[in-house]
Design a protein around this motif. Sequence first.
Motif, PDB file in Angstrom:
ATOM      1  N   ALA A  21       0.830  -1.204   0.000  1.00 46.21           N
ATOM      2  CA  ALA A  21       0.000   0.000   0.000  1.00 46.21           C
ATOM      3  C   ALA A  21       0.866   1.258   0.000  1.00 46.21           C
ATOM      4  N   LEU A  22       1.938   1.244   0.778  1.00 47.69           N
ATOM      5  CA  LEU A  22       2.858   2.388   0.802  1.00 47.69           C
ATOM      6  C   LEU A  22       3.525   2.581  -0.559  1.00 47.69           C
ATOM      7  N   GLY A  23       3.898   1.476  -1.201  1.00 46.86           N
ATOM      8  CA  GLY A  23       4.503   1.562  -2.529  1.00 46.86           C
ATOM      9  C   GLY A  23       3.548   2.176  -3.541  1.00 46.86           C
ATOM     10  N   THR A  29       1.901   9.359  -5.675  1.00 47.95           N
ATOM     11  CA  THR A  29       2.404  10.674  -5.274  1.00 47.95           C
ATOM     12  C   THR A  29       3.461  11.178  -6.253  1.00 47.95           C
ATOM     13  N   SER A  30       4.353  10.292  -6.664  1.00 53.16           N
ATOM     14  CA  SER A  30       5.393  10.716  -7.616  1.00 53.16           C
ATOM     15  C   SER A  30       4.780  11.077  -8.969  1.00 53.16           C
ATOM     16  N   THR A  31       3.743  10.366  -9.374  1.00 55.25           N
ATOM     17  CA  THR A  31       3.051  10.692 -10.624  1.00 55.25           C
ATOM     18  C   THR A  31       2.387  12.063 -10.514  1.00 55.25           C
ATOM     19  N   ALA A  32       1.740  12.316  -9.378  1.00 56.05           N
ATOM     20  CA  ALA A  32       1.083  13.617  -9.175  1.00 56.05           C
ATOM     21  C   ALA A  32       2.108  14.745  -9.157  1.00 56.05           C
TER      22      ALA A  32
END
Length: 95
Positions: A21-23, A29-32
């Motif tokens: 889930a963290l991954g 988040t990195s995509t956003a």
Amino acid sequence: MTIMDICYCVLILAGAFCLVALGVLFIRTSTAIKQTGDTVEMAQDTLKRVDKVLDDVNYKLDLLNAPVETVAKFFDPQRPKFNPLKMMMSFIKKK
């Protein structure tokens, strides 16, 4: 299997699920953040284009300013009127 072994298995599965889930959260988040960076770059390009257009408009308005002032001086009620008789009288009085 004892109760402790079952608890360890449940804890290991919960930890693995938490890591997955963290991954997924980090990937989203990195995509956003990447999309936000792209949007900021597009906004900066747009602002540069707008700034260039505004500079062009200001330049063209400055070019139009001189003819407008010339016409405005012609209709200005405070400007002195041309009177040929008065002008001749002023030349005669000076001599």
